[in-house]
Motif scaffolding. Sequence first.
Motif, PDB file in Angstrom:
ATOM      1  N   ASP A  60       8.822  -2.857   1.310  1.00  0.00           N
ATOM      2  CA  ASP A  60       8.073  -3.093   2.542  1.00  0.00           C
ATOM      3  C   ASP A  60       8.323  -1.966   3.541  1.00  0.00           C
ATOM      4  O   ASP A  60       9.422  -1.392   3.592  1.00  0.00           O
ATOM      5  N   ILE A  61       7.310  -1.671   4.374  1.00  0.00           N
ATOM      6  CA  ILE A  61       7.417  -0.630   5.390  1.00  0.00           C
ATOM      7  C   ILE A  61       7.457  -1.283   6.766  1.00  0.00           C
ATOM      8  O   ILE A  61       6.684  -2.202   7.056  1.00  0.00           O
ATOM      9  N   PHE A  62       8.349  -0.783   7.611  1.00  0.00           N
ATOM     10  CA  PHE A  62       8.524  -1.350   8.947  1.00  0.00           C
ATOM     11  C   PHE A  62       8.754  -0.241   9.965  1.00  0.00           C
ATOM     12  O   PHE A  62       9.176   0.870   9.632  1.00  0.00           O
ATOM     13  N   TRP A  63       8.457  -0.592  11.207  1.00  0.00           N
ATOM     14  CA  TRP A  63       9.000   0.156  12.337  1.00  0.00           C
ATOM     15  C   TRP A  63      10.404  -0.346  12.581  1.00  0.00           C
ATOM     16  O   TRP A  63      10.641  -1.555  12.662  1.00  0.00           O
ATOM     17  N   VAL A  64      11.349   0.572  12.687  1.00  0.00           N
ATOM     18  CA  VAL A  64      12.764   0.204  12.869  1.00  0.00           C
ATOM     19  C   VAL A  64      13.255   0.832  14.164  1.00  0.00           C
ATOM     20  O   VAL A  64      12.996   2.010  14.437  1.00  0.00           O
ATOM     21  N   ARG A  65      13.977   0.034  14.925  1.00  0.00           N
ATOM     22  CA  ARG A  65      14.527   0.521  16.197  1.00  0.00           C
ATOM     23  C   ARG A  65      16.044   0.619  16.082  1.00  0.00           C
ATOM     24  O   ARG A  65      16.723  -0.359  15.774  1.00  0.00           O
ATOM     25  N   VAL A  66      16.570   1.812  16.322  1.00  0.00           N
ATOM     26  CA  VAL A  66      18.004   2.062  16.356  1.00  0.00           C
ATOM     27  C   VAL A  66      18.351   2.556  17.756  1.00  0.00           C
ATOM     28  O   VAL A  66      17.576   3.299  18.372  1.00  0.00           O
ATOM     29  N   ALA A  74      10.133   3.196   8.415  1.00  0.00           N
ATOM     30  CA  ALA A  74      11.180   3.202   7.387  1.00  0.00           C
ATOM     31  C   ALA A  74      10.754   2.294   6.235  1.00  0.00           C
ATOM     32  O   ALA A  74       9.861   1.450   6.360  1.00  0.00           O
ATOM     33  N   LEU A  75      11.432   2.479   5.109  1.00  0.00           N
ATOM     34  CA  LEU A  75      11.139   1.740   3.882  1.00  0.00           C
ATOM     35  C   LEU A  75      12.363   0.941   3.462  1.00  0.00           C
ATOM     36  O   LEU A  75      13.481   1.465   3.440  1.00  0.00           O
ATOM     37  N   ILE A  76      12.163  -0.338   3.136  1.00  0.00           N
ATOM     38  CA  ILE A  76      13.263  -1.144   2.596  1.00  0.00           C
ATOM     39  C   ILE A  76      13.506  -0.714   1.155  1.00  0.00           C
ATOM     40  O   ILE A  76      12.605  -0.745   0.315  1.00  0.00           O
ATOM     41  N   ILE A 121       9.612  -4.349  12.811  1.00  0.00           N
ATOM     42  CA  ILE A 121       8.224  -4.719  13.109  1.00  0.00           C
ATOM     43  C   ILE A 121       7.374  -4.198  11.958  1.00  0.00           C
ATOM     44  O   ILE A 121       7.492  -3.030  11.564  1.00  0.00           O
ATOM     45  N   ALA A 122       6.529  -5.065  11.423  1.00  0.00           N
ATOM     46  CA  ALA A 122       5.700  -4.678  10.276  1.00  0.00           C
ATOM     47  C   ALA A 122       4.862  -3.448  10.600  1.00  0.00           C
ATOM     48  O   ALA A 122       4.259  -3.347  11.670  1.00  0.00           O
ATOM     49  N   TYR A 123       4.836  -2.519   9.653  1.00  0.00           N
ATOM     50  CA  TYR A 123       4.140  -1.253   9.866  1.00  0.00           C
ATOM     51  C   TYR A 123       2.693  -1.348   9.410  1.00  0.00           C
ATOM     52  O   TYR A 123       2.404  -1.826   8.312  1.00  0.00           O
ATOM     53  N   SER A 124       1.785  -0.872  10.276  1.00  0.00           N
ATOM     54  CA  SER A 124       0.377  -0.742   9.908  1.00  0.00           C
ATOM     55  C   SER A 124      -0.269   0.406  10.676  1.00  0.00           C
ATOM     56  O   SER A 124      -1.441   0.336  11.031  1.00  0.00           O
ATOM     57  N   GLY A 125       0.522   1.420  10.992  1.00  0.00           N
ATOM     58  CA  GLY A 125       0.000   2.581  11.694  1.00  0.00           C
ATOM     59  C   GLY A 125       0.383   2.600  13.160  1.00  0.00           C
ATOM     60  O   GLY A 125       0.750   1.570  13.747  1.00  0.00           O
ATOM     61  N   LEU A 126       0.291   3.772  13.762  1.00  0.00           N
ATOM     62  CA  LEU A 126       0.676   3.944  15.163  1.00  0.00           C
ATOM     63  C   LEU A 126      -0.299   3.253  16.109  1.00  0.00           C
ATOM     64  O   LEU A 126       0.119   2.605  17.079  1.00  0.00           O
ATOM     65  N   ASP A 127      -1.604   3.358  15.847  1.00  0.00           N
ATOM     66  CA  ASP A 127      -2.593   2.737  16.722  1.00  0.00           C
ATOM     67  C   ASP A 127      -2.435   1.220  16.763  1.00  0.00           C
ATOM     68  O   ASP A 127      -2.543   0.597  17.826  1.00  0.00           O
ATOM     69  N   ILE A 169       5.540   9.557  10.445  1.00  0.00           N
ATOM     70  CA  ILE A 169       4.352   8.705  10.523  1.00  0.00           C
ATOM     71  C   ILE A 169       3.324   9.115   9.476  1.00  0.00           C
ATOM     72  O   ILE A 169       2.673   8.263   8.839  1.00  0.00           O
ATOM     73  N   GLU A 170       3.183  10.406   9.254  1.00  0.00           N
ATOM     74  CA  GLU A 170       2.262  10.892   8.218  1.00  0.00           C
ATOM     75  C   GLU A 170       2.671  10.392   6.835  1.00  0.00           C
ATOM     76  O   GLU A 170       1.825   9.934   6.043  1.00  0.00           O
ATOM     77  N   GLU A 171       3.974  10.440   6.519  1.00  0.00           N
ATOM     78  CA  GLU A 171       4.457   9.954   5.227  1.00  0.00           C
ATOM     79  C   GLU A 171       4.311   8.439   5.111  1.00  0.00           C
ATOM     80  O   GLU A 171       3.952   7.919   4.041  1.00  0.00           O
ATOM     81  N   ALA A 172       4.570   7.728   6.215  1.00  0.00           N
ATOM     82  CA  ALA A 172       4.455   6.271   6.184  1.00  0.00           C
ATOM     83  C   ALA A 172       3.004   5.830   6.013  1.00  0.00           C
ATOM     84  O   ALA A 172       2.724   4.835   5.321  1.00  0.00           O
ATOM     85  N   ASP A 173       2.073   6.543   6.614  1.00  0.00           N
ATOM     86  CA  ASP A 173       0.647   6.213   6.451  1.00  0.00           C
ATOM     87  C   ASP A 173       0.216   6.361   4.997  1.00  0.00           C
ATOM     88  O   ASP A 173      -0.567   5.548   4.479  1.00  0.00           O
ATOM     89  N   LYS A 174       0.707   7.396   4.327  1.00  0.00           N
ATOM     90  CA  LYS A 174       0.364   7.583   2.911  1.00  0.00           C
ATOM     91  C   LYS A 174       0.988   6.474   2.056  1.00  0.00           C
ATOM     92  O   LYS A 174       0.336   5.941   1.145  1.00  0.00           O
ATOM     93  N   ALA A 175       2.248   6.134   2.350  1.00  0.00           N
ATOM     94  CA  ALA A 175       2.917   5.093   1.571  1.00  0.00           C
ATOM     95  C   ALA A 175       2.324   3.713   1.836  1.00  0.00           C
ATOM     96  O   ALA A 175       2.358   2.839   0.960  1.00  0.00           O
ATOM     97  N   PHE A 176       1.786   3.503   3.021  1.00  0.00           N
ATOM     98  CA  PHE A 176       1.219   2.198   3.380  1.00  0.00           C
ATOM     99  C   PHE A 176       0.002   1.855   2.526  1.00  0.00           C
ATOM    100  O   PHE A 176      -0.297   0.677   2.288  1.00  0.00           O
TER     101      PHE A 176
END
Length: 241
Positions: A60-66, A74-76, A121-127, A169-176
Amino acid sequence: MVDNLNVDEQISTRRSKRSCRLSIVKTQPSIELKENESLPINDNDDIDEEDPPELFQLGDIFWVRVIGNPWWPALIYGSYYEDNLHTKIVKTPRRPKKRLYFVYFFGPAFEYTWTNANSLIAYSGLDDFIRQAQISVQNATKKSEQEALANRYELKVTANKRADWDKAIEEADKAFKLTREQRIENFDEILKNILNKAEKNNSNKKRQSSVTTRQSRKTLSPSTNKSSNRSSVKRQKTKST
């Protein structure tokens, strides 16, 4: 006389109140426990707390806050150093159990961490992230809630991290766009390449260190030159004499 009596009565009442206070504050003698005797245990200590459910899956892909960083995609994935575990449960004193998830951050830095569900937070793009943040803030009824949500969804990206953040974000969009299985397969290849590079770098460092030690040994052993210089000096003295 009447005034004096009133004063004496007031003094006596003050002393009595003071003595009562001292008796309350005074420490009680410690009670020593006998053999085979223990302190009482709360009923809550005997209750087995249930493990938190596993809400997210591998891939799963998420927005992660550290802390100290912006929201980052990030990717689990399984931890390479902990038998490829992607989730585990931790327990701290006087706090409920927490389920943690292991994530790798997208981007060139290849960073990773254990994090809890509240920081995901579940990832589905920046917008879509910005849209969800605006809706949640608008739907809040109290001003304090709006401020808290605004702080939670705030995106502060410093200038030195902007390029890496855009790349992530570019890599996460491709993986999504891929399935979980495809994401895991792709990341397996990425991880293998990174580990191979790390092993090569370590081997090169060892070779360089061995070469430098050999060179240092050679430079530290010019004893023959010193002895020859000394002998030539002695010969010159003998000739002059």
